[in-house]
Structure formats: C-alpha cells, structure tokens
Design a protein around this motif. Structure first.
Motif, PDB file in Angstrom:
ATOM      1  N   VAL A  48      44.366  35.161  47.653  1.00 15.10           N
ATOM      2  CA  VAL A  48      43.960  33.922  47.007  1.00 15.10           C
ATOM      3  C   VAL A  48      45.231  33.277  46.451  1.00 15.10           C
ATOM      4  O   VAL A  48      45.905  33.848  45.596  1.00 15.10           O
ATOM      5  N   ALA A  49      45.596  32.143  46.978  1.00  9.55           N
ATOM      6  CA  ALA A  49      46.817  31.455  46.558  1.00  9.55           C
ATOM      7  C   ALA A  49      46.466  30.369  45.554  1.00  9.55           C
ATOM      8  O   ALA A  49      45.811  29.385  45.890  1.00  9.55           O
ATOM      9  N   SER A  50      46.876  30.569  44.308  1.00  9.28           N
ATOM     10  CA  SER A  50      46.573  29.593  43.266  1.00  9.28           C
ATOM     11  C   SER A  50      47.441  29.889  42.048  1.00  9.28           C
ATOM     12  O   SER A  50      47.730  31.043  41.741  1.00  9.28           O
ATOM     13  N   SER A  51      47.828  28.829  41.350  1.00 13.20           N
ATOM     14  CA  SER A  51      48.565  28.982  40.103  1.00 13.20           C
ATOM     15  C   SER A  51      47.631  28.928  38.898  1.00 13.20           C
ATOM     16  O   SER A  51      48.077  29.013  37.752  1.00 13.20           O
ATOM     17  N   ASP A  52      46.331  28.818  39.169  1.00 15.43           N
ATOM     18  CA  ASP A  52      45.318  28.706  38.102  1.00 15.43           C
ATOM     19  C   ASP A  52      44.720  30.087  37.836  1.00 15.43           C
ATOM     20  O   ASP A  52      44.074  30.675  38.711  1.00 15.43           O
ATOM     21  N   GLN A  53      44.935  30.616  36.641  1.00 18.43           N
ATOM     22  CA  GLN A  53      44.407  31.932  36.302  1.00 18.43           C
ATOM     23  C   GLN A  53      42.878  31.973  36.368  1.00 18.43           C
ATOM     24  O   GLN A  53      42.285  33.017  36.642  1.00 18.43           O
ATOM     25  N   HIS A  54      42.228  30.826  36.154  1.00 18.83           N
ATOM     26  CA  HIS A  54      40.767  30.774  36.193  1.00 18.83           C
ATOM     27  C   HIS A  54      40.234  30.741  37.628  1.00 18.83           C
ATOM     28  O   HIS A  54      39.028  30.826  37.845  1.00 18.83           O
ATOM     29  N   THR A  55      41.115  30.611  38.581  1.00 12.84           N
ATOM     30  CA  THR A  55      40.742  30.731  39.998  1.00 12.84           C
ATOM     31  C   THR A  55      41.034  32.136  40.505  1.00 12.84           C
ATOM     32  O   THR A  55      40.234  32.724  41.232  1.00 12.84           O
ATOM     33  N   VAL A  56      42.170  32.680  40.088  1.00  8.03           N
ATOM     34  CA  VAL A  56      42.602  33.988  40.589  1.00  8.03           C
ATOM     35  C   VAL A  56      41.751  35.117  40.020  1.00  8.03           C
ATOM     36  O   VAL A  56      41.282  35.999  40.765  1.00  8.03           O
ATOM     37  N   LYS A  57      41.504  35.107  38.719  1.00  4.76           N
ATOM     38  CA  LYS A  57      40.773  36.225  38.113  1.00  4.76           C
ATOM     39  C   LYS A  57      39.347  36.346  38.665  1.00  4.76           C
ATOM     40  O   LYS A  57      38.925  37.451  39.038  1.00  4.76           O
ATOM     41  N   PRO A  58      38.560  35.262  38.763  1.00  4.81           N
ATOM     42  CA  PRO A  58      37.198  35.412  39.316  1.00  4.81           C
ATOM     43  C   PRO A  58      37.183  35.856  40.778  1.00  4.81           C
ATOM     44  O   PRO A  58      36.183  36.424  41.236  1.00  4.81           O
ATOM     45  N   TRP A  59      38.270  35.616  41.502  1.00  3.57           N
ATOM     46  CA  TRP A  59      38.303  36.010  42.917  1.00  3.57           C
ATOM     47  C   TRP A  59      38.156  37.517  43.083  1.00  3.57           C
ATOM     48  O   TRP A  59      37.601  37.999  44.064  1.00  3.57           O
ATOM     49  N   PHE A  60      38.630  38.292  42.107  1.00  2.46           N
ATOM     50  CA  PHE A  60      38.561  39.750  42.202  1.00  2.46           C
ATOM     51  C   PHE A  60      37.158  40.299  41.918  1.00  2.46           C
ATOM     52  O   PHE A  60      36.889  41.467  42.220  1.00  2.46           O
ATOM     53  N   ALA A  61      36.288  39.488  41.335  1.00  2.00           N
ATOM     54  CA  ALA A  61      34.950  39.960  40.963  1.00  2.00           C
ATOM     55  C   ALA A  61      34.199  40.436  42.201  1.00  2.00           C
ATOM     56  O   ALA A  61      34.105  39.733  43.207  1.00  2.00           O
TER      57      ALA A  61
END
Length: 255
Positions: free
Chosen positions: A144-157
C-alpha cells in the motif's frame, strides 16, 4: 517477482528452503511464466536423475568376498592380547572416574556449540537485513503506497493479528512511503517504509514475546545499519543504509 529473481531463487524453492511469502510469490510467477516454469521442471528432472540407482556403483559379489576374507585373515593374525597384572576396577570405580570426565566433555561441547551457532538476535538481524535488501531489489517495497497514516494503518486490518503503530513523521524529515506484509521469525509481520532524502528505511513490527521494554540495540549487517527495541508490547527493527546518527533519530521519533 521477475524472471531474474526467479533464476536466483529456483534452487532454494526446489529444495523447499524458502519462507511462505517467497514460496507464494514464486508459485504465482511460475503459473504465468512459461520460460521459468520450464526451467524449474528441468531442475526437478535433474534432481530426480541424481537420485537414480543407475548412478551408484554396486560392488560385484567376488569383490565383497575378497574384502570379507581379507578382514577375517587380519583378525586371525592379530596377536593375542596379554593378560595384564594391573588391578581391575569395579563398575562403581569406573563410574566414579567417568562421571566428572563426561560432565566436563558435555560442558565443553555446549560452550563450543554456543560460540559456533549464531544467537537468536544474530539470526533475526540476518533475516531483517535480507528482507530489507530484497524489498529494494524486487520492486516490492510497498503493498500500500501512501504517505497518509490513516490509509496505511487500516490496510493491515484483517491481514495480520495485531495493529501496528503508524506515525506520520513528515514534519521531522522522515515521510511515510507506505507499508507491506513481510515474513520474519516464522510469522507475518508489518513492514512500514519511511524515507530520509534518498534513503529508504524499513521498520518491521510484530508483537513482542516478552512484555518488558528494552533499550535500542544497534548493529551493522551487509552495509546496513540496524536498530531494534521492544516498546509497548511490540518488537521494532529499523534497517537502512542511512547513517547511524539519523537512524537513531528516526528510532527516537518512533518511540
């Protein structure tokens, strides 16, 4: 995973010596690449051929008889041992002397093994370094390529059984690049990718086996600097070709 990487990994894959993540990636590539699939079949055919009984020499019967006869002759010609006048030791006397000797030998063996075999931290440092270098070479830096922590963290769920802490460090000069799944210590782990100028930083995170916090421990492997520590029930390993001072600064910001 591309064909060039497959060439280097096919022998280890054929020997079932790769981790689950790499095995899955190779199988996915082989299913869609005729050339690599054929090359892998050639390796399997060669392996099977090397196990063929036709490659092993079976000694003829007359050679076996000659060897047995010569061994028997040597035994017959061997001198009869002379009876010694030295006093014999009873079984408990032998045990009395043998026990400390055996104990000393066992301690020496354990000490030698501890020096020869790499420690858990050393093996893990090698794994972490290999995963970092592989991510830079294989064009698989992020899932997941993103500089937004609110995009990266939910991706792992739902992909791992824990929630990795994800921080936005852009203001401090360490922007977030993204994240991916990796595999260390026989388990899936989270890999967060940060950047410092042109240097990539892999931050591997997974639940700690011990709850106590530990201080940062620096190391150097294969031209990479590493720092690992335990914090808030998680194990952290940061690895990069970044200089040690800036990597320590990064680790301090994560903590």
């Amino acid at each position: 995973m591309n064909c060039e990487e497959i060439v280097a990994l096919k022998p280890a894959y054929a020997d079932r010596a790769l981790d689950l993540v790499r095995t899955t990636e190779i199988e996915r590539h082989l299913s869609g690449c005729r050339a690599c699939s054929q090359a892998y079949e050639n390796i399997r055919a060669l392996s099977a051929a090397l196990k063929s009984s036709s490659l092993y020499f079976e000694a003829p019967a007359h050679l076996k008889k000659r060897i047995r006869a010569s061994l028997g002759a040597e035994n017959k010609n061997a001198p009869t041992p002379q009876r010694s006048n030295a006093p014999t030791l009873s079984w408990w006397q032998w045990l009395k002397w043998a026990t400390p000797i055996a104990g000393t030998a066992l301690i020496a063996l354990l000490l030698a093994t501890s020096f020869i075999r790499p420690s858990t931290d050393e093996r893990l440092a090698q794994e972490v370094t290999a995963s970092h270098l592989r991510s830079l070479m294989a064009n698989h830096l992020t899932d997941v390529a993103s500089s937004d922590q609110h995009t990266v963290k939910p991706w792992f769920a739902g992909k791992i059984d824990f929630a990795p802490p994800v921080k936005d460090l852009s203001a401090q000069g360490f922007p977030l690049v993204g994240g991916r799944l990796d595999y260390l210590q026989d388990r899936p782990v989270a890999a967060l990718v940060y950047q410092r100028n042109l240097h990539k930083i892999n931050l591997f995170i997974w639940p700690a086996t011990r709850s106590a916090n530990t201080t940062e421990k620096p190391a150097v492997r294969r031209g990479c600097n590493l720092i690992h520590w335990n914090e808030s029930g998680m194990t952290f390993w940061a690895v990069s070709d970044l200089n040690p001072a800036e990597l320590r600064e990064f680790a301090g910001l994560i903590k």
